[in-house]
Design a protein around this motif. Sequence first.
Motif, PDB file in Angstrom:
ATOM      1  N   ALA A  61       0.797  -1.229   0.000  1.00 35.48           N
ATOM      2  CA  ALA A  61       0.000   0.000   0.000  1.00 35.48           C
ATOM      3  C   ALA A  61       0.833   1.283   0.000  1.00 35.48           C
ATOM      4  O   ALA A  61       0.637   2.133  -0.882  1.00 35.48           O
ATOM      5  N   PRO A  62       1.752   1.516   0.951  1.00 29.84           N
ATOM      6  CA  PRO A  62       2.489   2.797   0.926  1.00 29.84           C
ATOM      7  C   PRO A  62       3.274   3.048  -0.355  1.00 29.84           C
ATOM      8  O   PRO A  62       3.224   4.178  -0.887  1.00 29.84           O
ATOM      9  N   PRO A  63       3.992   2.037  -0.911  1.00 31.63           N
ATOM     10  CA  PRO A  63       4.693   2.318  -2.169  1.00 31.63           C
ATOM     11  C   PRO A  63       3.748   2.688  -3.313  1.00 31.63           C
ATOM     12  O   PRO A  63       4.071   3.552  -4.133  1.00 31.63           O
ATOM     13  N   GLU A  64       2.583   2.030  -3.352  1.00 32.89           N
ATOM     14  CA  GLU A  64       1.638   2.341  -4.432  1.00 32.89           C
ATOM     15  C   GLU A  64       1.052   3.738  -4.253  1.00 32.89           C
ATOM     16  O   GLU A  64       0.902   4.483  -5.227  1.00 32.89           O
ATOM     17  N   ILE A  65       0.724   4.099  -3.010  1.00 27.05           N
ATOM     18  CA  ILE A  65       0.207   5.450  -2.762  1.00 27.05           C
ATOM     19  C   ILE A  65       1.276   6.483  -3.087  1.00 27.05           C
ATOM     20  O   ILE A  65       0.997   7.515  -3.719  1.00 27.05           O
ATOM     21  N   GLY A  66       2.519   6.212  -2.684  1.00 25.52           N
ATOM     22  CA  GLY A  66       3.600   7.144  -3.007  1.00 25.52           C
ATOM     23  C   GLY A  66       3.815   7.286  -4.498  1.00 25.52           C
ATOM     24  O   GLY A  66       4.037   8.394  -5.006  1.00 25.52           O
ATOM     25  N   ALA A  67       3.734   6.165  -5.227  1.00 21.81           N
ATOM     26  CA  ALA A  67       4.004   6.181  -6.665  1.00 21.81           C
ATOM     27  C   ALA A  67       2.920   6.886  -7.466  1.00 21.81           C
ATOM     28  O   ALA A  67       3.211   7.516  -8.491  1.00 21.81           O
ATOM     29  N   PHE A  68       1.669   6.802  -7.014  1.00 20.26           N
ATOM     30  CA  PHE A  68       0.567   7.321  -7.835  1.00 20.26           C
ATOM     31  C   PHE A  68      -0.135   8.545  -7.245  1.00 20.26           C
ATOM     32  O   PHE A  68      -0.738   9.314  -7.976  1.00 20.26           O
ATOM     33  N   ALA A  69      -0.075   8.716  -5.921  1.00 19.77           N
ATOM     34  CA  ALA A  69      -0.781   9.848  -5.307  1.00 19.77           C
ATOM     35  C   ALA A  69       0.160  10.903  -4.755  1.00 19.77           C
ATOM     36  O   ALA A  69      -0.241  12.029  -4.521  1.00 19.77           O
ATOM     37  N   GLY A  70       1.406  10.531  -4.511  1.00 16.51           N
ATOM     38  CA  GLY A  70       2.383  11.520  -4.082  1.00 16.51           C
ATOM     39  C   GLY A  70       2.531  11.666  -2.581  1.00 16.51           C
ATOM     40  O   GLY A  70       1.890  10.965  -1.798  1.00 16.51           O
ATOM     41  N   PRO A  71       3.383  12.598  -2.152  1.00 15.86           N
ATOM     42  CA  PRO A  71       3.761  12.710  -0.740  1.00 15.86           C
ATOM     43  C   PRO A  71       2.629  13.117   0.195  1.00 15.86           C
ATOM     44  O   PRO A  71       2.589  12.690   1.345  1.00 15.86           O
ATOM     45  N   LEU A  72       1.693  13.948  -0.265  1.00 15.61           N
ATOM     46  CA  LEU A  72       0.625  14.407   0.621  1.00 15.61           C
ATOM     47  C   LEU A  72      -0.291  13.255   1.023  1.00 15.61           C
ATOM     48  O   LEU A  72      -0.614  13.080   2.212  1.00 15.61           O
ATOM     49  N   ALA A  73      -0.711  12.457   0.041  1.00 15.11           N
ATOM     50  CA  ALA A  73      -1.555  11.306   0.351  1.00 15.11           C
ATOM     51  C   ALA A  73      -0.783  10.285   1.187  1.00 15.11           C
ATOM     52  O   ALA A  73      -1.335   9.664   2.105  1.00 15.11           O
ATOM     53  N   LEU A  74       0.514  10.125   0.891  1.00 16.53           N
ATOM     54  CA  LEU A  74       1.336   9.191   1.660  1.00 16.53           C
ATOM     55  C   LEU A  74       1.433   9.639   3.118  1.00 16.53           C
ATOM     56  O   LEU A  74       1.381   8.809   4.037  1.00 16.53           O
ATOM     57  N   ALA A  75       1.553  10.938   3.341  1.00 18.48           N
ATOM     58  CA  ALA A  75       1.608  11.456   4.712  1.00 18.48           C
ATOM     59  C   ALA A  75       0.310  11.150   5.459  1.00 18.48           C
ATOM     60  O   ALA A  75       0.333  10.816   6.644  1.00 18.48           O
ATOM     61  N   GLY A  76      -0.815  11.236   4.763  1.00 20.37           N
ATOM     62  CA  GLY A  76      -2.093  10.888   5.381  1.00 20.37           C
ATOM     63  C   GLY A  76      -2.146   9.429   5.771  1.00 20.37           C
ATOM     64  O   GLY A  76      -2.651   9.070   6.852  1.00 20.37           O
ATOM     65  N   VAL A 269       9.242   6.015   4.690  1.00 20.98           N
ATOM     66  CA  VAL A 269      10.427   5.481   3.995  1.00 20.98           C
ATOM     67  C   VAL A 269      10.017   4.489   2.915  1.00 20.98           C
ATOM     68  O   VAL A 269      10.468   4.580   1.760  1.00 20.98           O
ATOM     69  N   ILE A 270       9.173   3.537   3.268  1.00 25.24           N
ATOM     70  CA  ILE A 270       8.786   2.517   2.294  1.00 25.24           C
ATOM     71  C   ILE A 270       7.923   3.131   1.188  1.00 25.24           C
ATOM     72  O   ILE A 270       8.003   2.745   0.019  1.00 25.24           O
ATOM     73  N   GLY A 271       7.087   4.127   1.553  1.00 24.90           N
ATOM     74  CA  GLY A 271       6.323   4.835   0.527  1.00 24.90           C
ATOM     75  C   GLY A 271       7.215   5.678  -0.364  1.00 24.90           C
ATOM     76  O   GLY A 271       6.960   5.829  -1.564  1.00 24.90           O
ATOM     77  N   GLY A 272       8.295   6.212   0.228  1.00 29.50           N
ATOM     78  CA  GLY A 272       9.257   6.981  -0.563  1.00 29.50           C
ATOM     79  C   GLY A 272       9.923   6.141  -1.634  1.00 29.50           C
ATOM     80  O   GLY A 272      10.239   6.636  -2.720  1.00 29.50           O
ATOM     81  N   LEU A 273      10.123   4.842  -1.336  1.00 27.63           N
ATOM     82  CA  LEU A 273      10.673   3.947  -2.363  1.00 27.63           C
ATOM     83  C   LEU A 273       9.724   3.859  -3.552  1.00 27.63           C
ATOM     84  O   LEU A 273      10.163   3.757  -4.700  1.00 27.63           O
ATOM     85  N   VAL A 276      10.255   6.942  -5.611  1.00 27.33           N
ATOM     86  CA  VAL A 276      11.519   6.828  -6.354  1.00 27.33           C
ATOM     87  C   VAL A 276      11.351   5.898  -7.556  1.00 27.33           C
ATOM     88  O   VAL A 276      11.853   6.178  -8.649  1.00 27.33           O
ATOM     89  N   ALA A 277      10.636   4.795  -7.343  1.00 29.07           N
ATOM     90  CA  ALA A 277      10.407   3.856  -8.443  1.00 29.07           C
ATOM     91  C   ALA A 277       9.652   4.528  -9.584  1.00 29.07           C
ATOM     92  O   ALA A 277       9.990   4.358 -10.766  1.00 29.07           O
ATOM     93  N   ALA A 278       8.618   5.306  -9.238  1.00 32.75           N
ATOM     94  CA  ALA A 278       7.852   5.996 -10.282  1.00 32.75           C
ATOM     95  C   ALA A 278       8.691   7.043 -10.991  1.00 32.75           C
ATOM     96  O   ALA A 278       8.616   7.196 -12.223  1.00 32.75           O
TER      97      ALA A 278
END
Length: 461
Positions: A61-76, A269-273, A276-278
């Motif tokens: 979940a966190p990597p996918e949210i980070g890759a497609f929704a960005g840092p704001l959604a990941l922070a939520g 951190v894991i969402g940040g990966l 980075v992948a995206a």
Amino acid sequence: MPYLTSAMLGAALCCFAFLGFKARGRKGSLDDYVTARNSQTSTTLGLSFVASGMGAWILFAPPEIGAFAGPLALAGYALGSSLPFIVLGLYGPAIRRALPEGRSIAEFADACYGRGVRHWVTLVSVVYMACFLAAELTAIGAITSLLSDVPPNWVIIGVTLATLLYTVSGGLRASLATDRWQAWLLVALLMIVSSVTLWHLPAMPSGAVLPSIPTSSALSVSLTLVIAVTAANLFHQGYWQRVWAARDNQSLGRGAWMGGIATVVIVMVIGGLGMVAAMSGIALGEPPMPFFALLNNVPSWVAMVALVLAVTLVASSVDTLQSGIASLIVSRSEKPGVSITLTRWMTVLLMVPVVIVALQGLSILRLFLIADLLCAAIVVPVLLGLWQRMTPLAAIGGGLAGLMGAILPGWIGQESLSAGIMAASFPNSVPTLGPFLGALLASTTVSVVLAYVTSNKAVGQ
């Protein structure tokens, strides 16, 4: 290679089982088995909150949210994952004072409102934790298929049997003991995997930008995740057990904050990966799995380390869920022989349908979202139980209003009751804000209004 991987996974599970057996309670009482009352320091609780809250879901979940929704959604998402610990850290001392001999969220509901509300809370909590268990075991099967040639069913059954061995034998103390080691292990393994994947990452394209969606959409996703994750995890009985396991109120508060902060860092951190992948432009897979896409560019041994990380994540959450379910289903009897034996067998029996579902390899995200919504509909009425004005009628009315509030946005938006019900069942397995916000606002409003009305009537009489 499959034999080496199987040996490593087996060794990890055997170590967890050994640690759990070694730490099992010696008192032999039912209370010690399900609460380990007043025995745990802030450090132990903090590590336990981290280990029990982390699961295989953090690799998806966190990597996918980070890759497609960005840092704001990941922070939520990170905030929503940590808030249950912080809420219990702040609210827990009052719960301990009001119910010093308590064992579960169901007993808290019983003390505040009576047995009717207790049964409803127990049902919602068990359904949610059973979904969580099935999701974790399904995830470890999927990860095993992605990263190795080991039959995934072997790993699902292996994790189930290993965790049952020590949780059924040692209860909460065994789960807490393994959590300490699992927390440090998962942090170490995550650092190794993250460092190596970033080292072998292809050069960033010159035009690489952070993934993002419109701010309004990001805020909507963020708020949805905060409500859904927080409300659902407040019905995670494994977390409630730690309220009474804490040595004192200070230990509970410090442990909860430690667990909450560490959870935010790990999820980011894991969402940040994923981000980075995206940004790197690598193929994310179909369906997209950014974390595992990064592993395509690393040495083969890293996949083995990642698989051990996944097993550690799953075992740490599964043993907490098993222990939590045991404390919910235990009777009030204080005859240790009868009550503990019954609790152990009920825990084992409940795992049978969970494992059957996990072996199917199905996606249960939609079921998970429905369970989250049920929790969101009644979480506020339950937590208001310490408010002197609250009454059983206000709690029940608030819970029913929460269910109606979940349906209302879709009903109004599409002018159809059936459409509202369908929207609240998440047909596309995508979390949407309307049902969660409607459930939360309706349950809160009706609970407060009925509390004032019914308490005033009681005073007048």
